[in-house]
Write a protein that holds these residues in place. Structure first.
Motif, PDB file in Angstrom:
ATOM      1  N   UNK A   1       7.751   7.666  -5.717  1.00  6.92           N
ATOM      2  CA  UNK A   1       7.081   8.935  -6.187  1.00  6.92           C
ATOM      3  C   UNK A   1       5.640   8.992  -5.515  1.00  6.92           C
ATOM      4  N   UNK A   2       4.949   7.929  -5.569  1.00  9.54           N
ATOM      5  CA  UNK A   2       3.655   8.010  -5.051  1.00  9.54           C
ATOM      6  C   UNK A   2       3.569   8.123  -3.681  1.00  9.54           C
ATOM      7  N   UNK A   3       4.508   7.432  -2.885  1.00  9.51           N
ATOM      8  CA  UNK A   3       4.613   7.593  -1.453  1.00  9.51           C
ATOM      9  C   UNK A   3       5.218   8.982  -1.012  1.00  9.51           C
ATOM     10  N   UNK A   4       5.798   9.498  -1.822  1.00 12.80           N
ATOM     11  CA  UNK A   4       6.195  10.947  -1.489  1.00 12.80           C
ATOM     12  C   UNK A   4       5.385  12.019  -1.697  1.00 12.80           C
ATOM     13  N   UNK A   5       4.360  11.689  -2.752  1.00 14.25           N
ATOM     14  CA  UNK A   5       3.352  12.592  -3.003  1.00 14.25           C
ATOM     15  C   UNK A   5       2.539  13.141  -1.905  1.00 14.25           C
TER      16      UNK A   5
ATOM     17  N   UNK B   1      -2.888  -4.660  -0.053  1.00 13.56           N
ATOM     18  CA  UNK B   1      -2.010  -3.893  -0.741  1.00 13.56           C
ATOM     19  C   UNK B   1      -2.517  -3.894  -2.115  1.00 13.56           C
ATOM     20  N   UNK B   2      -2.794  -4.849  -2.687  1.00 12.81           N
ATOM     21  CA  UNK B   2      -3.215  -4.554  -4.276  1.00 12.81           C
ATOM     22  C   UNK B   2      -4.360  -3.889  -4.601  1.00 12.81           C
ATOM     23  N   UNK B   3      -5.331  -3.639  -3.518  1.00 14.91           N
ATOM     24  CA  UNK B   3      -6.394  -2.694  -3.623  1.00 14.91           C
ATOM     25  C   UNK B   3      -5.799  -1.109  -3.351  1.00 14.91           C
ATOM     26  N   UNK B   4      -5.271  -1.325  -2.437  1.00 17.28           N
ATOM     27  CA  UNK B   4      -4.609   0.226  -1.865  1.00 17.28           C
ATOM     28  C   UNK B   4      -4.153   0.689  -2.878  1.00 17.28           C
ATOM     29  N   UNK B   5      -3.280  -0.316  -3.818  1.00 11.14           N
ATOM     30  CA  UNK B   5      -2.566   0.461  -4.859  1.00 11.14           C
ATOM     31  C   UNK B   5      -3.307   0.946  -6.256  1.00 11.14           C
ATOM     32  N   UNK B   6      -4.597   0.388  -5.916  1.00  8.71           N
ATOM     33  CA  UNK B   6      -5.686   1.133  -7.113  1.00  8.71           C
ATOM     34  C   UNK B   6      -6.138   2.516  -6.921  1.00  8.71           C
ATOM     35  N   UNK B   7      -6.091   2.754  -5.449  1.00  6.49           N
ATOM     36  CA  UNK B   7      -6.843   3.908  -5.105  1.00  6.49           C
ATOM     37  C   UNK B   7      -5.835   5.162  -4.775  1.00  6.49           C
ATOM     38  N   UNK B   8      -6.199   6.260  -5.045  1.00  5.92           N
ATOM     39  CA  UNK B   8      -5.203   7.465  -4.824  1.00  5.92           C
ATOM     40  C   UNK B   8      -4.720   7.472  -3.370  1.00  5.92           C
ATOM     41  N   UNK B   9      -3.370   7.575  -3.240  1.00  6.64           N
ATOM     42  CA  UNK B   9      -2.605   7.652  -1.934  1.00  6.64           C
ATOM     43  C   UNK B   9      -3.553   8.127  -0.650  1.00  6.64           C
TER      44      UNK B   9
END
Ligand SMILES: Cc1cc2nc3c(=O)[nH]c(=O)nc-3n(C[C@H](O)[C@H](O)[C@H](O)COP(=O)(O)OP(=O)(O)OC[C@H]3O[C@@H](n4cnc5c(N)ncnc54)[C@H](O)[C@@H]3O)c2cc1C
Length: 504
Positions: A500-504, A130-138
């Protein structure tokens, strides 16, 4: 006399006469090789029988190809993570985006214990943390282009010189996990100095060249403690939260030149100092005070506030929302230009400001902000504070949102006074103890599809003419729990980012 051994380790087939033999053949004659096991090492032992190769550690390096546009929002960033998970044991990792590529480097027990066929699985598991996923574009699609396991020198060789012979660079020593090229330069220049100024025999090398290797060895020894402490901290949820909080507290309260913790973390990540000095800084009274007061006490206080306010963190990450001191002052001037807070040159008695980077579009951010006051909003939902829109439509100028508080005399309403092209929403506090103050949301573009959402709250406390009432409000001002704003808005902005990022 010296043998020539080809880079692939073929048998000696030629001999040349030399005055001094220097070897700079690294530790990756074959990636991930056992140093000391190849024909070059065997040949070397003829000249330097007591030579023992330095300790090495296998790394996993991968070059990932990515869609250049999606990577844009990471441009100029460099990420280090010092923990994986219970299942994937990573002690050091870096993600370096470049034009169209991301280089991932991993070190840790999972890499030590794996063989080559595990590389793709380890990489995949790492990228899904999860903490790496968050660094990368969705929606980033990463294609591994090459993946290998080169060695890194993590120690110093024993007896790295003999009569008219020496090894330099990775074959001799390297700083732990950092600056291999600097270590190669230091060993090479020390050897050159020794040869030109002192001599080429074993005694001269011991006198002039050996101290440099010893210094690197000592530094590595300290480095092991530094990384052990680091690992213990980052692999523990409570300790990492305390450290995170301490860094945030320092960011808010101290000018950049006085931020001990930020400087310390930078030195660990960059290797910009000796490990001995870094280790000593970890136990410097100022560091301990920053961790104790800004970390432990503030975390305990905020934890209790989160419990009371029923703010839960399931499923989304904590991100820094505190504004550095120097940025706060610069930004408040910007706010003062668009908002009539207290009149020119005046500062409200209470001010707070937070910001967060969000990947997405201005419309998506605005859409979520429009839910502020809606029953079905998923952010800003602290227990006991009932926020609801009493009139108007989302983001409509003139719409009114009411803050209901347990003590009814503290309740107040805010009215959307101005909406500046969907980039700035200025709410004015209409009544209650903060009457005349403002709550402002600003959406500023950073890069394509990357925005900074900032919130500013500023107001002054009532100053009635009646002396008794004045004293009562003064007491209220002194007791006002401003930190509750930090807790609520940190939680709300992180949740907003996630939505917002999960909506994008
Ligand atoms: C994945 C990875 C990333 C790194 N990133 C960084 C970084 O960002 N910054 C940094 O400072 N350091 C970094 N390092 C460390 C750095 O690369 C090394 O410390 C540095 O390159 C050591 O230099 P060297 O000359 O001793 O060895 P090397 O750079 O390994 O050079 C040895 C050379 O000798 C040649 N050779 C080997 N055997 C023979 C032979 N028999 N005959 C002829 N030639 C031979 C090899 O082909 C090679 O060209 C990294 C290391 C790795 C593995």
């Amino acid at each position: 006399m010296a043998y020539c051994v080809g880079p692939t380790g073929e048998a000696p087939n030629e001999s040349v006469e030399v005055d001094f033999l220097v070897l700079a053949a690294g530790v990756n004659r074959a990636p991930g090789m056992e140093p000391g096991s190849d024909s070059l090492s065997r040949a070397l032992r003829e000249f330097m029988p007591r030579f023992r190769s330095p300790q090495v550690r296998r790394s996993l390096i991968c070059e990932l190809q990515a869609d250049e546009e999606s990577l844009q929002f990471m441009s100029g960033e460099l990420h280090f993570a010092q923990y994986g998970s219970r299942d994937i044991k990573i002690e050091m990792s870096s993600l370096i985006p470049k034009d169209g590529y991301v280089t991932v480097a991993l070190l840790g027990r999972s890499v030590d214990e794996a063989d080559r066929s595990d590389n793709a699985r380890i990489l995949q598991e790492f990228l899904e943390l999860p903490h790496i996923r968050r660094l990368l574009p969705g929606k980033l699609d990463l294609t591994p282009l090459c993946i290998c396991n080169p060695n890194m020198t993590v120690g110093a060789a024993r007896h790295p010189f003999g009569h008219r012979t020496a090894v330099i660079g990775d074959m001799a020593a390297s700083r732990l996990y950092k600056d291999g090229i600097l270590s190669a330069f230091l060993t090479a220049s020390a050897l050159a100095d020794c040869i030109s100024e002192t001599g080429v025999d074993q005694r001269s090398l011991k006198k002039k060249y050996w101290p440099v290797i010893k210094r690197l060895r000592r530094d590595t020894w300290w480095g092991k403690f530094v990384f052990l402490l680091n690992r213990v901290t980052f692999s523990n949820r409570v300790l990492s939260r305390i450290l995170y909080q301490a860094v945030m507290s320092e960011r808010k309260t101290k000018p950049q030149s006085k931020r001990k913790l930020a400087h310390l973390l930078w030195r660990i990540a960059s290797g910009d100092d000796t490990y001995a000095r870094i280790f000593i800084s970890m136990f410097h009274p100022a560091t301990l005070a920053a961790v104790g007061i800004g970390g432990i006490l503030v975390t305990a206080r905020n934890y209790l506030a989160e419990l009371v306010l029923d703010l839960k963190w399931g499923g989304f990450g904590r991100h820094p929302t505190a504004i550095p001191m120097e940025v706060f002052d610069a930004k408040r001037l910007q706010f003062a230009k668009v908002v009539d807070i207290e009149g020119p040159g005046q500062r409200p008695e209470f001010e707070s400001m937070y910001s967060i980077k969000i990947r997405g579009t201005q419309e998506a951010i605005l859409r979520q902000l429009g839910k502020f006051g809606d029953q079905d909003r998923q952010f800003f939902k602290p227990r006991a504070i009932k926020v609801h829109r009493t009139s108007g439509q989302p983001n409509e100028v003139g719409s009114v949102v009411r803050y209901g508080l347990p003590l009814r005399w503290l309740a107040f309403s805010i009215i959307l006074e101005r909406n500046l092209e969907g980039q700035c929403l200025i709410y004015r506090i209409r009544n209650g103890f903060a009457k005349g103050g403002v709550q402002v949301f600003v959406i500023s573009p950073i890069r394509k599809r990357l925005y900074l959402l900032s919130i500013y709250i500023g107001f002054s406390f009532p100053r009635p003419k009646n002396p008794l009432k004045r004293v009562a409000w003064l007491a209220f001002k002194l007791a006002f729990p401003g930190f509750v704003h930090d807790v609520i808005w940190n939680h709300s902005l992180c949740k907003l980012k996630d939505l917002i990022e999960n909506d994008a």
